[in-house]
Design a protein around this motif. Structure first.
Motif, PDB file in Angstrom:
ATOM      1  N   ILE A  68      47.914  -5.356 -13.578  1.00 54.72           N
ATOM      2  CA  ILE A  68      46.960  -6.046 -14.438  1.00 54.72           C
ATOM      3  C   ILE A  68      46.818  -4.970 -15.649  1.00 54.72           C
ATOM      4  CG2 ILE A  68      44.700  -6.634 -14.883  1.00 54.72           C
ATOM      5  CD1 ILE A  68      44.237  -7.069 -11.890  1.00 54.72           C
ATOM      6  N   ILE A  69      46.926  -5.763 -16.812  1.00 58.37           N
ATOM      7  CA  ILE A  69      46.400  -5.218 -18.183  1.00 58.37           C
ATOM      8  C   ILE A  69      45.157  -5.413 -18.450  1.00 58.37           C
ATOM      9  CG2 ILE A  69      47.290  -4.823 -20.695  1.00 58.37           C
ATOM     10  CD1 ILE A  69      49.289  -3.805 -18.430  1.00 58.37           C
ATOM     11  N   GLU A  70      44.421  -4.749 -18.135  1.00 62.70           N
ATOM     12  CA  GLU A  70      42.876  -5.064 -18.461  1.00 62.70           C
ATOM     13  C   GLU A  70      42.533  -5.462 -19.785  1.00 62.70           C
ATOM     14  OE1 GLU A  70      40.186  -2.543 -16.770  1.00 62.70           O
ATOM     15  OE2 GLU A  70      41.081  -2.763 -14.788  1.00 62.70           O
ATOM     16  N   ASN A  71      43.202  -4.735 -20.752  1.00 66.44           N
ATOM     17  CA  ASN A  71      42.745  -4.961 -22.393  1.00 66.44           C
ATOM     18  C   ASN A  71      43.599  -5.944 -22.855  1.00 66.44           C
ATOM     19  OD1 ASN A  71      44.455  -3.334 -22.148  1.00 66.44           O
ATOM     20  ND2 ASN A  71      43.934  -2.292 -24.078  1.00 66.44           N
ATOM     21  N   TYR A  72      44.013  -6.796 -22.143  1.00 69.39           N
ATOM     22  CA  TYR A  72      45.160  -7.853 -22.778  1.00 69.39           C
ATOM     23  C   TYR A  72      44.640  -8.568 -23.891  1.00 69.39           C
ATOM     24  CZ  TYR A  72      43.624 -12.050 -20.541  1.00 69.39           C
ATOM     25  OH  TYR A  72      42.693 -13.134 -19.990  1.00 69.39           O
ATOM     26  N   ASP A  73      43.341  -9.062 -23.712  1.00 70.17           N
ATOM     27  CA  ASP A  73      42.744 -10.003 -24.565  1.00 70.17           C
ATOM     28  C   ASP A  73      42.781  -9.482 -26.179  1.00 70.17           C
ATOM     29  OD1 ASP A  73      41.961 -12.486 -24.686  1.00 70.17           O
ATOM     30  OD2 ASP A  73      39.623 -12.044 -24.432  1.00 70.17           O
ATOM     31  N   SER A  74      42.240  -7.952 -26.182  1.00 69.29           N
ATOM     32  CA  SER A  74      42.033  -7.536 -27.449  1.00 69.29           C
ATOM     33  C   SER A  74      43.621  -7.348 -27.985  1.00 69.29           C
ATOM     34  CB  SER A  74      41.270  -6.235 -27.381  1.00 69.29           C
ATOM     35  OG  SER A  74      41.748  -5.644 -26.546  1.00 69.29           O
ATOM     36  N   LEU A  75      44.356  -7.047 -27.009  1.00 72.11           N
ATOM     37  CA  LEU A  75      45.742  -6.465 -27.658  1.00 72.11           C
ATOM     38  C   LEU A  75      46.427  -8.074 -28.056  1.00 72.11           C
ATOM     39  CD1 LEU A  75      47.022  -4.315 -24.657  1.00 72.11           C
ATOM     40  CD2 LEU A  75      46.531  -3.508 -26.971  1.00 72.11           C
TER      41      LEU A  75
ATOM     42  N   LEU B 217      52.112  -7.574 -22.880  1.00 74.99           N
ATOM     43  CA  LEU B 217      52.978  -6.275 -22.886  1.00 74.99           C
ATOM     44  C   LEU B 217      54.195  -6.351 -23.388  1.00 74.99           C
ATOM     45  CD1 LEU B 217      52.310  -3.195 -21.922  1.00 74.99           C
ATOM     46  CD2 LEU B 217      53.157  -3.839 -19.772  1.00 74.99           C
ATOM     47  N   VAL B 218      54.958  -7.177 -23.224  1.00 76.47           N
ATOM     48  CA  VAL B 218      56.327  -7.088 -23.587  1.00 76.47           C
ATOM     49  C   VAL B 218      56.268  -7.611 -25.135  1.00 76.47           C
ATOM     50  CG1 VAL B 218      56.725  -9.906 -23.456  1.00 76.47           C
ATOM     51  CG2 VAL B 218      58.443  -8.264 -23.060  1.00 76.47           C
ATOM     52  N   ASN B 219      55.349  -8.260 -25.842  1.00 79.68           N
ATOM     53  CA  ASN B 219      55.379  -8.288 -27.175  1.00 79.68           C
ATOM     54  C   ASN B 219      54.827  -7.090 -27.963  1.00 79.68           C
ATOM     55  OD1 ASN B 219      56.643 -11.023 -27.658  1.00 79.68           O
ATOM     56  ND2 ASN B 219      54.702 -11.757 -26.741  1.00 79.68           N
ATOM     57  N   LEU B 220      53.962  -6.429 -27.155  1.00 78.16           N
ATOM     58  CA  LEU B 220      53.698  -5.082 -27.734  1.00 78.16           C
ATOM     59  C   LEU B 220      54.626  -3.986 -27.868  1.00 78.16           C
ATOM     60  CD1 LEU B 220      51.274  -4.046 -28.510  1.00 78.16           C
ATOM     61  CD2 LEU B 220      50.517  -2.853 -26.428  1.00 78.16           C
ATOM     62  N   ILE B 221      55.524  -4.205 -26.821  1.00 80.55           N
ATOM     63  CA  ILE B 221      56.729  -3.143 -26.843  1.00 80.55           C
ATOM     64  C   ILE B 221      57.810  -3.720 -28.423  1.00 80.55           C
ATOM     65  CG2 ILE B 221      58.983  -2.557 -25.873  1.00 80.55           C
ATOM     66  CD1 ILE B 221      57.468  -3.311 -22.939  1.00 80.55           C
ATOM     67  N   GLN B 222      58.098  -4.917 -28.256  1.00 82.76           N
ATOM     68  CA  GLN B 222      58.731  -5.464 -29.726  1.00 82.76           C
ATOM     69  C   GLN B 222      58.024  -5.089 -30.711  1.00 82.76           C
ATOM     70  OE1 GLN B 222      59.264  -9.625 -30.037  1.00 82.76           O
ATOM     71  NE2 GLN B 222      59.452  -9.373 -32.177  1.00 82.76           N
ATOM     72  N   TYR B 223      56.656  -5.214 -30.794  1.00 82.43           N
ATOM     73  CA  TYR B 223      55.885  -4.759 -32.043  1.00 82.43           C
ATOM     74  C   TYR B 223      56.022  -3.537 -32.483  1.00 82.43           C
ATOM     75  CZ  TYR B 223      51.777  -3.505 -34.756  1.00 82.43           C
ATOM     76  OH  TYR B 223      51.208  -3.004 -35.748  1.00 82.43           O
ATOM     77  N   PHE B 224      56.002  -2.433 -31.385  1.00 81.18           N
ATOM     78  CA  PHE B 224      56.214  -1.108 -31.645  1.00 81.18           C
ATOM     79  C   PHE B 224      57.961  -0.736 -31.967  1.00 81.18           C
ATOM     80  CE2 PHE B 224      52.049  -0.371 -29.555  1.00 81.18           C
ATOM     81  CZ  PHE B 224      51.603   0.296 -30.748  1.00 81.18           C
ATOM     82  N   LYS B 225      58.578  -1.369 -31.281  1.00 82.66           N
ATOM     83  CA  LYS B 225      59.979  -1.097 -31.529  1.00 82.66           C
ATOM     84  C   LYS B 225      60.378  -1.519 -32.953  1.00 82.66           C
ATOM     85  CE  LYS B 225      64.107  -1.844 -28.835  1.00 82.66           C
ATOM     86  NZ  LYS B 225      65.135  -1.617 -29.577  1.00 82.66           N
ATOM     87  N   ASP B 226      60.023  -2.644 -33.502  1.00 84.26           N
ATOM     88  CA  ASP B 226      60.157  -3.033 -35.035  1.00 84.26           C
ATOM     89  C   ASP B 226      59.447  -2.143 -35.973  1.00 84.26           C
ATOM     90  OD1 ASP B 226      61.551  -5.081 -33.631  1.00 84.26           O
ATOM     91  OD2 ASP B 226      60.229  -6.677 -34.213  1.00 84.26           O
TER      92      ASP B 226
ATOM     93  N   LEU C 180      52.582   1.229 -23.690  1.00 86.51           N
ATOM     94  CA  LEU C 180      51.835   1.638 -22.559  1.00 86.51           C
ATOM     95  C   LEU C 180      50.900   2.628 -22.816  1.00 86.51           C
ATOM     96  CD1 LEU C 180      54.499   2.329 -19.774  1.00 86.51           C
ATOM     97  CD2 LEU C 180      53.081   0.420 -20.104  1.00 86.51           C
ATOM     98  N   ASN C 181      51.168   3.489 -23.978  1.00 88.79           N
ATOM     99  CA  ASN C 181      49.658   4.203 -24.270  1.00 88.79           C
ATOM    100  C   ASN C 181      48.418   3.434 -24.905  1.00 88.79           C
ATOM    101  OD1 ASN C 181      49.728   7.000 -23.650  1.00 88.79           O
ATOM    102  ND2 ASN C 181      51.909   7.017 -24.754  1.00 88.79           N
ATOM    103  N   GLU C 182      48.769   2.087 -25.263  1.00 86.88           N
ATOM    104  CA  GLU C 182      47.840   1.209 -25.699  1.00 86.88           C
ATOM    105  C   GLU C 182      47.115   0.438 -24.647  1.00 86.88           C
ATOM    106  OE1 GLU C 182      46.549   1.167 -28.841  1.00 86.88           O
ATOM    107  OE2 GLU C 182      48.037   2.617 -29.495  1.00 86.88           O
ATOM    108  N   ALA C 183      47.912   0.340 -23.491  1.00 86.32           N
ATOM    109  CA  ALA C 183      47.392  -0.498 -22.385  1.00 86.32           C
ATOM    110  C   ALA C 183      46.568   0.130 -21.553  1.00 86.32           C
ATOM    111  CB  ALA C 183      48.726  -0.909 -21.743  1.00 86.32           C
ATOM    112  N   ILE C 184      45.290  -0.500 -20.949  1.00 86.03           N
ATOM    113  CA  ILE C 184      44.555  -0.139 -20.045  1.00 86.03           C
ATOM    114  C   ILE C 184      44.721  -1.009 -18.780  1.00 86.03           C
ATOM    115  CG2 ILE C 184      42.211   0.241 -19.529  1.00 86.03           C
ATOM    116  CD1 ILE C 184      41.474   0.348 -22.415  1.00 86.03           C
ATOM    117  N   GLY C 185      44.713  -0.273 -17.535  1.00 84.52           N
ATOM    118  CA  GLY C 185      45.031  -1.026 -16.098  1.00 84.52           C
ATOM    119  C   GLY C 185      46.149  -0.550 -15.361  1.00 84.52           C
TER     120      GLY C 185
END
Ligand code: GLU
Length: 375
Positions: free
Chosen positions: A102-109, A129-138, A152-157
């Motif tokens: 579970i990614i608990e803070n998925y809503d704010s992300l 999560l997968v889009n957050l990875i794209q976001y940082f990659k770009d 992952l450092n932004e994700a809580i869960g």
């Protein structure tokens, strides 16, 4: 309560993934999916239902790819349906990810990503999560490993994940926090799985990732293991697994789960006999004599758990109350921290967990500890 299987090597990945997912069926699931790295890009099929349904729909993919991952889902965010099933793909179509947990803070992300133009197709926390990875990659112009670490450092869960990228077509990036992940090392080939059962006939050499670790797996290279938090390099000793294939076969039962259920009363009885000596209402716990005092003085035992673990807790309640005459309460771990429970330092709190719900169970334990219960 669900599983991940992956392969990178010289064999066809498809049958290893399908058979591996079947081995993980005992963990329970509602949907299944897989992705193979092919010359033209990702070959991806996912569906609500059984692994056999996935097999039926994905047979055409069995064409020689030697890298891929599969997933069985136990829905936590969004109903079990084809769209919510894993793998999930980033908006640019370059990254795919499978996730248990579970990614608990998925809503704010999600809101932040939407403000940056990202669009979501499923109701899952995983697609965030997968889009957050794209976001940082770009944004930071990162390779896949670093982009996963940033995300992952932004994700809580709690999670076990496996990630593939079209830009790095020869690698799998995995990470673990609160959900198990084991890496099997064969002869110029690698396996990843939630437990070792999917790859036992190929290799017994394996190591388990620890919580907070990630690994990049590439052909012909040592597995590169890092701490998610600070990118420090980690080494693991490869161990020889002691389990064999017979131990994991269904033993005449139609479902592995059924076998486990039938065996449960016996194994619980044996465990109680082995670990608890019940004499005139006194519990002595073998191996933890230091804590005997705690048990003698305990006012109550509170068991926190979710799902199947909750039902295991109920069996615990019957047995402990019957044998030890201590009051036992079984609580839903997912409710515990939201309802200001009465806990004192004379209470013992026991947690039981399997996978997806671990974040809630850990949070319940944390609260119990803050309220000075013995955990
Ligand atoms: N939270 C994710 C979902 O609902 C993963 C669930 C799982 O552990 O399978 O899709």
């Amino acid at each position: 309560m669900c599983g991940i299987v992956g392969y990178l090597g010289h064999r066809k990945a498809y049958p290893i993934i399908i058979n591996g997912l079947k081995r993980l069926e005992y963990r329970g699931y509602d949907s299944a999916g897989l992705v193979l790295m092919e010359k033209e890009g990702f070959g991806l099929v996912k569906t609500k239902g059984k692994v056999s349904d996935l097999e039926e729909k994905s047979k055409y993919l069995d064409n020689g790819s030697t890298l891929g991952v599969g997933h069985t889902r136990w829905a936590t965010h969004g109903e079990p349906n084809d769209v919510n099933s894993h793998p999930h793909m980033s908006n640019d179509g370059n990254i795919v990810l499978v996730h248990n947990g579970i990614i608990e803070n998925y809503d704010s992300l999600k809101t932040e990503l939407q403000q940056n133009g990202f669009v979501f197709h499923s109701e899952t926390d995983t697609e965030v999560l997968v889009n957050l990875i794209q976001y940082f990659k770009d944004k930071e112009n990162l390779n896949l490993t670093d982009a996963v670490r940033y995300a992952l450092n932004e994700a809580i869960g709690a999670y076990a994940i496996a990630v593939l990228s079209k830009n790095e077509p020869g690698e799998i990036v995995v990470a673990r926090l609160g959900s198990p992940l084991v890496i099997g090392i064969g002869d110029n080939e690698f396996f990843i799985a939630s437990d070792a059962t999917p790859f036992l006939e190929f290799t017994k050499e394996a190591f388990y990732l620890d919580d907070g670790e990630m690994a990049t797996i590439r052909m012909g290279e040592e597995v590169d293991i890092r701490k998610i938090k600070d990118n420090l390099s980690v080494t693991h000793t490869v161990q020889e697994l002691k389990i064999n294939l017979q131990q994991i076969e269904k033993g005449g039962f139609e479902h592995f789960m059924l076998k486990e259920i039938y065996e449960q009363p016996k194994s619980i009885r044996d465990t109680m006999r082995g670990r608890l000596l019940v004499e005139e209402g006194i519990i002595k716990m073998a191996g933890i004599w230091d804590y005997q005092e705690k048990f003698l003085n305990a006012k109550r035992i509170i068991i926190v758990a979710c799902g199947t673990s909750y039902h295991a807790g109920l069996i615990g309640e019957y047995l402990i109350e019957d044998l030890a005459r201590i009051q036992v309460e079984v609580e839903y771990a997912s409710e515990f921290r939201y309802r200001n429970p009465i806990i004192s330092s004379q209470d013992i709190v026991i947690a039981i967990s399997q996978s997806g719900e671990t974040a809630d169970t850990l949070a319940a334990l944390k609260l119990a500890k803050e309220k000075r219960a013995f955990i």
